[in-house]
Motif scaffolding. Structure first.
Motif, mmCIF file in Angstrom:
data_model
loop_
_atom_site.group_PDB
_atom_site.id
_atom_site.type_symbol
_atom_site.label_atom_id
_atom_site.label_comp_id
_atom_site.label_asym_id
_atom_site.label_seq_id
_atom_site.Cartn_x
_atom_site.Cartn_y
_atom_site.Cartn_z
ATOM 1 N N GLN A 142 5.677 -44.362 -91.010
ATOM 2 C CA GLN A 142 6.002 -45.627 -90.729
ATOM 3 C C GLN A 142 6.719 -45.826 -90.153
ATOM 4 N N ASP A 143 8.356 -44.730 -91.082
ATOM 5 C CA ASP A 143 8.853 -44.659 -90.710
ATOM 6 C C ASP A 143 9.207 -43.465 -89.171
ATOM 7 N N CYS A 144 8.691 -42.876 -88.332
ATOM 8 C CA CYS A 144 9.153 -41.746 -87.156
ATOM 9 C C CYS A 144 8.050 -43.425 -86.854
ATOM 10 N N VAL A 145 7.085 -43.906 -86.799
ATOM 11 C CA VAL A 145 6.704 -44.686 -86.094
ATOM 12 C C VAL A 145 7.401 -46.074 -85.428
ATOM 13 N N ALA A 146 8.291 -46.217 -86.119
ATOM 14 C CA ALA A 146 8.878 -47.766 -86.122
ATOM 15 C C ALA A 146 10.038 -47.567 -84.768
ATOM 16 N N CYS A 156 -0.324 -54.051 -82.340
ATOM 17 C CA CYS A 156 0.257 -51.917 -81.636
ATOM 18 C C CYS A 156 -1.358 -50.988 -82.600
ATOM 19 N N LEU A 157 -1.760 -50.837 -80.893
ATOM 20 C CA LEU A 157 -2.922 -49.282 -82.222
ATOM 21 C C LEU A 157 -1.359 -47.452 -82.024
ATOM 22 N N VAL A 158 -1.820 -47.591 -83.047
ATOM 23 C CA VAL A 158 -1.042 -46.095 -83.099
ATOM 24 C C VAL A 158 -2.423 -44.582 -83.156
ATOM 25 N N PHE A 159 -1.872 -44.030 -81.962
ATOM 26 C CA PHE A 159 -2.768 -42.909 -82.043
ATOM 27 C C PHE A 159 -1.981 -41.467 -82.466
ATOM 28 N N VAL A 160 -2.443 -40.403 -83.336
ATOM 29 C CA VAL A 160 -1.313 -39.447 -83.674
ATOM 30 C C VAL A 160 -2.054 -38.109 -82.944
ATOM 31 N N ASP A 161 -2.241 -37.191 -82.879
ATOM 32 C CA ASP A 161 -2.819 -36.065 -81.747
ATOM 33 C C ASP A 161 -4.343 -36.513 -81.112
ATOM 34 N N GLY A 162 -4.280 -38.232 -80.871
ATOM 35 C CA GLY A 162 -5.763 -38.190 -80.582
ATOM 36 C C GLY A 162 -6.147 -39.436 -80.981
ATOM 37 N N HIS A 163 -6.052 -39.352 -82.319
ATOM 38 C CA HIS A 163 -7.048 -40.213 -83.476
ATOM 39 C C HIS A 163 -6.203 -41.471 -83.988
ATOM 40 N N LEU A 164 -6.822 -42.354 -83.861
ATOM 41 C CA LEU A 164 -6.491 -43.566 -84.085
ATOM 42 C C LEU A 164 -5.979 -43.828 -86.196
ATOM 43 N N ARG A 165 -4.927 -44.193 -86.341
ATOM 44 C CA ARG A 165 -4.015 -43.786 -87.657
ATOM 45 C C ARG A 165 -3.972 -45.551 -87.645
ATOM 46 N N PRO A 166 -5.221 -46.267 -88.321
ATOM 47 C CA PRO A 166 -4.751 -47.692 -88.751
ATOM 48 C C PRO A 166 -4.086 -48.117 -89.873
ATOM 49 N N SER A 196 -5.882 -63.084 -69.315
ATOM 50 C CA SER A 196 -4.199 -62.621 -68.946
ATOM 51 C C SER A 196 -3.384 -62.067 -70.275
ATOM 52 N N ALA A 197 -2.990 -60.643 -69.706
ATOM 53 C CA ALA A 197 -2.216 -60.060 -71.282
ATOM 54 C C ALA A 197 -1.443 -58.749 -70.861
ATOM 55 N N THR A 198 -0.366 -58.840 -71.146
ATOM 56 C CA THR A 198 0.499 -57.534 -71.652
ATOM 57 C C THR A 198 0.128 -56.282 -71.875
ATOM 58 N N VAL A 199 -0.194 -55.235 -71.744
ATOM 59 C CA VAL A 199 -0.120 -54.085 -72.592
ATOM 60 C C VAL A 199 0.954 -52.899 -71.759
ATOM 61 N N LEU A 200 1.091 -52.245 -73.178
ATOM 62 C CA LEU A 200 1.908 -51.330 -72.824
ATOM 63 C C LEU A 200 1.924 -50.019 -73.423
ATOM 64 N N GLU A 201 2.044 -48.882 -72.684
ATOM 65 C CA GLU A 201 1.431 -47.737 -73.048
ATOM 66 C C GLU A 201 2.922 -47.164 -73.597
ATOM 67 N N THR A 202 3.065 -46.012 -74.738
ATOM 68 C CA THR A 202 4.618 -45.356 -74.984
ATOM 69 C C THR A 202 3.831 -44.016 -75.554
ATOM 70 N N HIS A 203 4.227 -42.750 -74.957
ATOM 71 C CA HIS A 203 3.487 -41.888 -75.253
ATOM 72 C C HIS A 203 5.174 -40.613 -75.718
ATOM 73 N N VAL A 204 5.298 -40.260 -77.101
ATOM 74 C CA VAL A 204 6.531 -39.981 -77.196
ATOM 75 C C VAL A 204 5.956 -38.355 -78.663
ATOM 76 N N SER A 205 7.092 -37.284 -78.940
ATOM 77 C CA SER A 205 5.998 -36.727 -79.474
ATOM 78 C C SER A 205 7.600 -36.636 -80.226
ATOM 79 N N ALA A 206 6.437 -36.015 -81.862
ATOM 80 C CA ALA A 206 7.562 -35.828 -83.214
ATOM 81 C C ALA A 206 7.458 -34.091 -82.924
ATOM 82 N N GLY A 207 8.705 -34.172 -83.196
ATOM 83 C CA GLY A 207 9.407 -32.427 -83.615
ATOM 84 C C GLY A 207 8.710 -31.459 -82.413
#
Length: 440
Positions: free
Chosen positions: A77-81, A90-100, A195-206
């Motif tokens: 969570q500290d990496c994601v925050a 928010c939906l968080v995916f790590v290497d393409g896989h959902l992390r609930p 109506s809605a607002t959707v934000l994609e964020t693409h980042v890397s770790a390492g």
């Protein structure tokens, strides 16, 4: 005889197709087979293809990418925050896989469905069948065709009401012991009047070398409104190819803002079809490059019905030996009278070695229209820089202030505040980097 570079992915598909989600349903299996057949027939594009004239995929093609590991990584969570919007679902995916465990969906409204594509392919394929593969067309799109064959994760967001809080899709890629490819597939579905607002964020770790091959299909029903924002801040050694395909029905409104400043080579392609009367779309974006980065923004807006409107405005800031590309095409079909369509591209080249290719296009088959386009490339205004220096600012601060003002013209239109701050903060990171941006 040297094997075709496509052979690696053909073999990968053959080895993995039995384990890919949804294969027990004939329509999913057929869709994947159609995708791999089209990829085999098309092959990777080269600069001889007009739409890829300014973007050479040779560095990507020469790299052998394997499948990303499904093993749970140690992302916390500290990496994601730092990458999360405070007020967003928010939906968080790590290497393409959902992390609930990293996602935040507890308070999401009942009229929003936000889930994992891989899960729905296995459990609720009927929900996906009317949309998946219906908006994005495989013809001429080899990365999309490969994505269709190998898609294994991504977000499905279906909105049926008025949603006040943003919905964020955060995609993390982690460093692995070999180059990997992630084939993300997203579906954004706006029901009539929603109506809605959707934000994609693409980042890397390492950091590391990897390929994000993303495809997003957007379906906006009559009188719906969707704001769709994207931040591409991948590893500087990565590759990022993304296609967003949008279908707008009568009276639908679609707004897109994209910022790109990551990846060694990136292409953000957006294709919009306005199929009903009074449809409207607005495409804005900023691309920021340094070093040897290559950043390609390609758009195509297809006005198919009378009375539709579109507006595009993209800005680029290129430093060192970075290369920027803008290709924007507007098509007005026969019968699409009263179309109002405009596009503009402005760019700053901060060094003599930075490059920019800009190609705005109009293809008009109707006579009662208002259409226009323009492009400009230049350096920082010397008089403006002198003015700021004369008032006590050092050169670094003066340059950063002028560049920030140049890109803030577009960032300022992003709402809500949390999303705008998301982009402003990311732009500030670019301006603070080691380069001639900082007067070095």
């Amino acid at each position: 005889m040297t094997a075709r570079p496509e052979a690696l992915y053909l073999d990968d598909y053959a080895n993995r197709k039995a384990a890919l989600p949804g294969g027990k349903f004939s329509w999913v299996a057929n869709l994947r087979e159609e995708g791999i057949a089209r990829f085999d027939a098309l092959g990777f594009a080269t600069p001889k293809h007009e739409e890829w004239k300014y973007t050479n995929l040779k560095p990507l093609v020469r790299t052998d990418f394997g499948a990303a590991s499904s093993t749970v990584s140690d992302i916390t969570q500290d990496c994601v925050a730092p990458h999360l919007l405070a007020d967003a679902h928010c939906l968080v995916f790590v290497d393409g896989h959902l992390r609930p465990n990293l996602s935040r969906l507890v308070q999401i409204p009942a009229d929003v469905r936000a889930s994992d594509l891989a899960k729905l392919l296995e459990t609720e394929p009927d929900l996906l069948e009317p949309h998946l593969g219906r908006v994005a067309q495989l013809d001429g799109q080899a990365p999309l065709a490969l994505n269709t064959a190998l898609m294994n994760g991504g977000a499905v967001v279906a909105v049926h009401g008025q949603v006040a809080e943003p919905i964020q899709l955060l995609f993390f890629t982690t460093a692995q012991d070999r180059p990997v490819a992630t084939h993300l597939r997203n579906l954004l579905i706006a029901a009539p009047g929603s109506s809605a607002t959707v934000l994609e964020t693409h980042v890397s770790a390492g950091g590391g070398i990897y390929w994000t091959n993303a495809a997003t299909e957007v379906s906006c029903a009559a009188n719906s409104s969707l704001s769709h924002f994207k931040l591409q801040a991948e590893s500087v050694d990565a590759f990022h190819l993304a296609l967003t395909s949008i279908h707008l029905s009568a009276g639908a409104r679609y707004q897109n803002f994209a910022m790109s400043h990551g990846a060694r080579l990136s292409r953000n392609e957006i294709r919009v079809a306005l199929t009903g009367e009074d449809g409207e779309c607005q495409l804005n974006g900023v691309f920021l490059g340094r070093g040897r980065q290559h950043l390609d923004t390609t758009t195509m807006i297809d006005h198919q019905h009378a009375g539709s409107r579109s507006d595009q405005f993209y800005k680029g800031v290129l430093d060192d030996g970075a290369h920027g590309v803008f290709q924007g095409k507007i098509i007005v079909r026969p019968g699409a009278q009263r179309t109002n369509a405009h596009q503009l591209n402005k760019n700053l080249l901060l060094t003599p070695t930075a490059q920019m290719d800009s190609k705005p296009e109009l293809e008009i088959h109707a006579d009662d229209v208002k259409c226009g386009h323009g492009a400009a490339v230049g350096d920082l205004d010397a008089e403006g820089l002198f003015y700021l220096r004369a008032r006590g600012l050092d050169e670094t601060s003066a340059r950063q202030m002028m560049i920030a003002a140049f890109i803030d013209e577009l960032i300022a239109n992003v709402t809500p505040d949390s999303a705008r701050n998301h982009f402003s903060g990311s732009a500030a990171e670019f301006l603070d980097g080691d380069s001639s941006v900082a007067g070095q």
